[in-house]
Design a protein around this motif. Structure first.
Motif: not given
Length: 288
Positions: A12-39
């Protein structure tokens, strides 16, 4: 460890922080980390309030595999894929976890009794006990073996997985998943030749990941998480195709914090305006 209502406050304080993930419009990342317990929790007991809900261990593991695969193909890390499962928690958190497990068992028993009193016929199969999602249980040992099989199979047959370094930190390694991830990031930063422009993406549900991500002082760090629906009636889904994902860009949040504390620059006579120290102080204040 979560921080109640913190994610809602930040959104609510910084509403522009979050970006909706759309197919083919995702920034490129080098590393992906999963906190597995949520899954694991999401795939094993998505409907806690329904005493009629039943799920087999085989279905749980299949859903976990599918969720991992969807997240991997969504982000497509270029260098590293790190999966971290909670190990033995620090002593300070054990009492909290113990209380949470007793409470969940009591709530499940209460729901079952209320359904019987209403005259409902419950399935003969036993409910999945979410308390077995803890280090050292038979379920976690079997899940870890299945995850190791998944990694070997994907490295052997999937070209996308073959281009990454794959790390699986299981329940036998002490420490919570997010802290094991942060330890590894700090280890990478200490290595000679580390690229300071490495792009990190961390998946997890706890709001304290915002603070942990800021404390890494990495300039390119984003959090991947499902859409949060506030309210008691909001339900989770273990089907990623039916889930809306958002990327929360901590690099943008660093800029927000810099602008917010910029008035201090003129007041710090004789002292340096250091954004990294300001971020550390801001995190300390949030957690006190």
């Amino acid at each position: 460890m979560g921080v109640p209502k913190f994610f809602r406050y930040i959104s609510e304080r910084y509403p522009c922080l979050s970006e909706l993930v759309r197919e083919y419009q995702i920034p490129e990342f080098d590393n992906l980390y999963l906190d597995m317990n949520g899954i694991i929790h999401m795939c094993s007991h998505p409907d806690d309030g329904n005493p009629h809900f039943r799920i087999t261990e085989e279905k749980i593991i299949k859903d976990i595999f599918h969720y991992i695969e969807v997240l991997f193909r969504m982000i497509r890390p270029q260098k590293l894929f790190f999966m971290a499962i909670d190990g033995v928690a620090p002593r300070a958190k054990m009492n909290q976890q113990r209380g949470r497990r007793f409470r969940s068992a009591k709530d499940a028993e209460k729901q079952t009794n209320q359904a019987i009193q209403r005259g409902e016929t419950l399935p003969e199969e036993a409910r999945f006990d979410s308390n077995c999602i803890t280090p050292g249980t038979v379920f976690m040992a079997r899940l870890h073996e299945q995850l190791k099989y998944l990694v070997v199979d994907k490295i052997s047959n999937d070209p996308l997985w073959q281009q990454c370094t794959i790390i699986l930190s299981g329940h036998e390694t002490p420490g919570e998943g997010e802290h094991k991830i942060m330890d590894y990031i700090r280890y990478m930063r200490s290595q000679p030749g580390y690229d300071p422009n490495t792009r990190h993406c961390l998946y997890g549900l706890d709001a304290d990941l915002i603070m942990l991500g800021l404390c890494t002082h990495e300039p390119h760090f984003s959090l991947l998480r499902e859409e949060v629906k506030f309210g008691k009636k909001s339900k989770r889904t273990s089907v990623p195709e039916e889930t809306t994902f958002f990327l929360l860009h901590l690099s943008l949040m660093r800029e927000y914090l810099e602008l917010e504390f910029m008035p201090l620059k003129d007041k710090l006579k004789g002292f340096e305006f250091d954004l990294e120290k300001i971020i550390d102080d801001w995190v300390c204040v949030c957690l006190t």
